[in-house]
Structures are given as structure tokens and as C-alpha cells.
Design a protein around this motif. Sequence first.
Motif, mmCIF file in Angstrom:
data_model
loop_
_atom_site.group_PDB
_atom_site.id
_atom_site.type_symbol
_atom_site.label_atom_id
_atom_site.label_comp_id
_atom_site.label_asym_id
_atom_site.label_seq_id
_atom_site.Cartn_x
_atom_site.Cartn_y
_atom_site.Cartn_z
ATOM 1 N N GLY A 68 76.367 4.137 30.703
ATOM 2 C CA GLY A 68 75.692 2.918 31.161
ATOM 3 C C GLY A 68 76.679 1.836 31.536
ATOM 4 N N GLY A 69 76.138 0.660 31.785
ATOM 5 C CA GLY A 69 76.969 -0.466 32.199
ATOM 6 C C GLY A 69 77.905 -0.923 31.091
ATOM 7 N N THR A 70 77.416 -0.911 29.868
ATOM 8 C CA THR A 70 78.248 -1.374 28.743
ATOM 9 C C THR A 70 79.492 -0.497 28.618
ATOM 10 O OG1 THR A 70 76.335 -2.256 27.579
ATOM 11 C CG2 THR A 70 78.283 -1.736 26.240
ATOM 12 N N ASP A 73 81.928 -1.091 31.527
ATOM 13 C CA ASP A 73 82.710 -2.323 31.332
ATOM 14 C C ASP A 73 83.791 -2.134 30.265
ATOM 15 O OD1 ASP A 73 81.343 -3.768 33.252
ATOM 16 O OD2 ASP A 73 79.986 -4.753 31.837
ATOM 17 N N HIS A 97 78.939 -10.652 31.032
ATOM 18 C CA HIS A 97 78.084 -9.947 30.079
ATOM 19 C C HIS A 97 78.882 -9.686 28.797
ATOM 20 C CE1 HIS A 97 75.851 -6.492 28.390
ATOM 21 N NE2 HIS A 97 74.819 -7.121 28.926
ATOM 22 N N ASN A 149 73.796 -12.078 35.332
ATOM 23 C CA ASN A 149 72.511 -11.533 34.924
ATOM 24 C C ASN A 149 71.510 -12.598 34.476
ATOM 25 O OD1 ASN A 149 74.723 -11.455 33.000
ATOM 26 N ND2 ASN A 149 73.233 -10.838 31.483
ATOM 27 N N ASP A 174 81.968 -6.482 37.326
ATOM 28 C CA ASP A 174 80.741 -5.929 36.767
ATOM 29 C C ASP A 174 79.661 -6.144 37.827
ATOM 30 O OD1 ASP A 174 78.219 -5.763 35.602
ATOM 31 O OD2 ASP A 174 78.892 -6.509 33.660
ATOM 32 N N VAL A 176 76.650 -4.644 37.781
ATOM 33 C CA VAL A 176 75.402 -4.088 37.244
ATOM 34 C C VAL A 176 74.175 -4.784 37.827
ATOM 35 C CG1 VAL A 176 74.027 -3.875 35.114
ATOM 36 C CG2 VAL A 176 76.435 -3.175 35.132
ATOM 37 N N GLN A 177 74.196 -6.106 37.892
ATOM 38 C CA GLN A 177 73.019 -6.818 38.415
ATOM 39 C C GLN A 177 73.013 -6.867 39.943
ATOM 40 O OE1 GLN A 177 70.319 -7.843 36.898
ATOM 41 N NE2 GLN A 177 71.013 -7.450 34.811
ATOM 42 N N SER A 197 75.040 0.381 36.514
ATOM 43 C CA SER A 197 74.180 0.939 35.475
ATOM 44 C C SER A 197 72.896 1.466 36.102
ATOM 45 C CB SER A 197 73.854 -0.153 34.458
ATOM 46 O OG SER A 197 72.833 0.281 33.591
ATOM 47 N N HIS A 199 69.765 2.001 34.906
ATOM 48 C CA HIS A 199 68.391 1.538 34.615
ATOM 49 C C HIS A 199 68.029 0.228 35.293
ATOM 50 C CE1 HIS A 199 68.996 -1.432 31.153
ATOM 51 N NE2 HIS A 199 70.188 -0.907 31.249
ATOM 52 N N LYS A 200 68.977 -0.366 36.026
ATOM 53 C CA LYS A 200 68.619 -1.538 36.828
ATOM 54 C C LYS A 200 68.198 -1.099 38.241
ATOM 55 C CE LYS A 200 70.593 -3.801 33.398
ATOM 56 N NZ LYS A 200 69.982 -4.661 32.415
ATOM 57 N N CYS A 323 70.114 -8.356 26.771
ATOM 58 C CA CYS A 323 71.211 -7.640 26.122
ATOM 59 C C CYS A 323 71.636 -8.338 24.854
ATOM 60 C CB CYS A 323 72.380 -7.507 27.085
ATOM 61 S SG CYS A 323 71.822 -6.832 28.623
HETATM 62 N N1 PLP Z 1 76.512 -5.985 32.732
HETATM 63 C C1 PLP Z 1 75.487 -6.745 33.135
HETATM 64 C C2 PLP Z 1 75.735 -7.853 34.095
HETATM 65 C C3 PLP Z 1 74.196 -6.496 32.672
HETATM 66 O O1 PLP Z 1 73.183 -7.267 33.081
HETATM 67 C C4 PLP Z 1 73.985 -5.424 31.763
HETATM 68 C C5 PLP Z 1 72.654 -5.144 31.209
HETATM 69 O O2 PLP Z 1 71.753 -5.931 31.312
HETATM 70 C C6 PLP Z 1 75.095 -4.643 31.384
HETATM 71 C C7 PLP Z 1 76.336 -4.963 31.884
HETATM 72 C C8 PLP Z 1 74.951 -3.504 30.429
HETATM 73 O O3 PLP Z 1 74.413 -2.371 31.039
HETATM 74 P P1 PLP Z 1 73.709 -1.243 30.149
HETATM 75 O O4 PLP Z 1 72.388 -1.822 29.688
HETATM 76 O O5 PLP Z 1 73.544 -0.080 31.064
HETATM 77 O O6 PLP Z 1 74.609 -0.933 29.007
#
Ligand code: PLP
Length: 380
Positions: A68-70, A73, A97, A149, A174, A176-177, A197, A199-200, A323
Motif C-alpha cells: 500500500g501507500g504506507t 512511503d 502523510h 490528502n 507521495d 497517493v491522493q 496506493s 484503494h484510492k 489515516c
Molecule cells: N499517503 C497519502 C497522501 C494518503 O492519503 C494515504 C492514505 O490515505 C497514504 C499515504 C497511505 O496509503 P495506504 O492507506 O495505502 O497505506
Amino acid sequence: MIYLDAAATSPVRREVLEAMWPYLTGDFGNPSSHHAVGESAARGLADARAAVAAWLGCRASEVTFTSGGTEADNLAVKGIALANPRDRHIVTTRIEHEAVLESVDYLVRVHGFSVTYVPVGRDGLVSPDDFAASLRPDTTLASVMLANNEVGTVQPIATLAALAHEHGIPFHTDAVQAAGWLPLDVGALGVDALSISGHKLGAPKGVGALFVRGRIPLEPVIHGGGQERGRRSGTENVAGAVALATAVRLTAEGLDARAAAAAEARDAFIAAVLEEAPGASLTGHPTSRLPGSASFVFAGTNGEAVLLELERRGVVSSSGSACAAGSEDASHVLLALGYPEDVARTAVRFSWGPEMPADQLARVAPAVGDAVRTVAQLGR
Ligand code: PLP
């Protein structure tokens, strides 16, 4: 019920579910296995990697699938910083984030790094001059998110990355958004690393990807069997990777037109909320912002109370970042933008996906006005 919390997560798209299903059933193999079942899984994984690489405009070997995004990163920040044996300074912002902020904090606590947080304006923008002034000869990595985000501000990433490169400093973003709304050509952005990521975008939770430019050394964070070219060990989530690849393909189709229509609907929504809700003001940049979100502070209210009133009126939204769920703290993003804590606690974020009909969004504004008036009258 109108779901306006797409920045937290979005439902899995039917085409995505259909594409991943075979890899959970008939083609269930381990891509490292040297038999037909493993090989068909390996082909699915390779095709998925190629599709994500095509979207990002990079080589397939530069894409690492993550959980995932976490994790993307964490791998970017820790992996690039720790692969550099000499330098020990990070440049980032306080509106990142937690996945970036806490990774940087880990480098400071455990590995003796120092960090410079580039200031951001009230609109959430990083100024290129401030960014350039933060770079040092011992800077090992700069990390600035493409779009925030909580307030949706979109940063001038290509300019910032070019400034970092003038000093030979790798640049991570990052995205992700941003991923659902902006083209993510890593060549045009000029970045060395970029996180996304699933799931977005209409893929399931628990899959993401990190682009890292081929020549950038990367220390793995997860050690084991050496999958993902040694960058991320662990049996690959083949179905998740296929889901992510399908979601990015669907996202890329007609993206510009969808983003333009959503931006128009967003602007109408913002104008209507500002008119309907007493004490409302928009957070983030007025124009350099994501088409799919709008956040407000509602003076004299309490954001959580407004959310409850909105939900009673059939609108689901959020007080900021899911988050940091469970946290009673005021948003670290709004505090970094200079909002006082009591104002930051009145924030509500509305966010939607590309499928949101403009007329449905328009119907929400009167409900927002009503909810805000109710909370303000009750003195909460
Ligand atoms: N980075 C940003 C900007 C996010 O908004 C999010 C999740 O909302 C993440 C990272 C983390 O992604 P994940 O939920 O896939 O771990």
C-alpha cells in the motif's frame, strides 16, 4: 446515502474484481514456482508491472509492488536515505502523510538523521525559494507530496524536483491522493521515487507500488526471499498487483475530461457551501487543488458535530485524514498551515471519485448549510 469520503477509500470497481478473480482461484500459483501454475501467476504479475510502468512512463524494473501507500512511503524514505552511506539530512514538509513523517522521525531517532521542514503557506503551497534554501550539501533525500490528502493542494513538484537535482539530491513524491486525478508521468514530474496506493483508485486496500528510478540505490525495508528484485521480500500479492494495474488502466482512460468535469463540479460545490454555510471558509489553495475534494473550516462549530449532523442528513464525510483515525488531535496539516487549534477542530473534508454526478454533489451544499447552522445554534 451520499459517500463523500473517497480520499479515505473507494469501493473496488467491478472490472478490477473480475480481473483479479482468476489469480485468486485458477491462476493462484506462487510466481516464484517453476511449474505451469507458478508461471501463469508470474505472467500475470509481469503484465501488471508493465501496465503500472506504462502509466508512470517508467521501466517495469523500476516498479516495486508493496502492501500500500504506507509501505511505499516507508520504502522510499528509509530505503533511499539508508542506502546513502554518507549523508544524513532530510528535507520534507509538515503536511506530509504520517507514512512519510513517521519514517523521517524513525531516521532521526534511530539513525541520527537531521531534518528540515520546509514551511508551507496558508494555502498549503511550498515555495520553491524556501525549498531551495532548505537543501544542504549533506541532504540525502527530499520528499514532498504531490497533492495533500486533507486540503487537496497540489504542489509544483516538477519545479521542486529540478531544484533538488541541481544539487544531486534524489526527490520522492507521495502521489497517493493525486493518482486518481493527475497524470503521473515520472519523466514530466522529474521525480526519482513516487508512491501510489490501490484503494484510492478502485483496487482493494493492501496493495500499492513504489517507482524508484533505476540508478537510485535503495536499501530494502522488508528482508526475506528476495522477491521484487530484492527490494521487497515476501510472496507477491499477485491478485492485488493485477487489481492495481486494472485500476490504473481505468483511471487513465479519459482522465483529462473527467478531471475537468470534476473540477467544474467542485468549484460549483465550493461556491454553494460558502454561500449556504455561515462562517465557512475553504482550506487549501484556491486553484492549485485536486478536482475531487474540498475542505472547509466552519467558524464557531465543531467538525465532529458537523459530521454527525451531516450523516443524519445522509451525507458521509470526514474531519480530515482517516489515516490518523481515532486521534482526537487537531489536524497536523491545518496546524502547519497556521490555523489555530480551535479553528482546525472545525474542519470537514468532502471528497469524491470520478464517477460522482455533479447534480448529486450540488444537492449536498444545502445539507451542509443546514448541518452547520444546527451545530452553531446548539453552541457545539
Ligand atoms: N499517503 C497519502 C497522501 C494518503 O492519503 C494515504 C492514505 O490515505 C497514504 C499515504 C497511505 O496509503 P495506504 O492507506 O495505502 O497505506
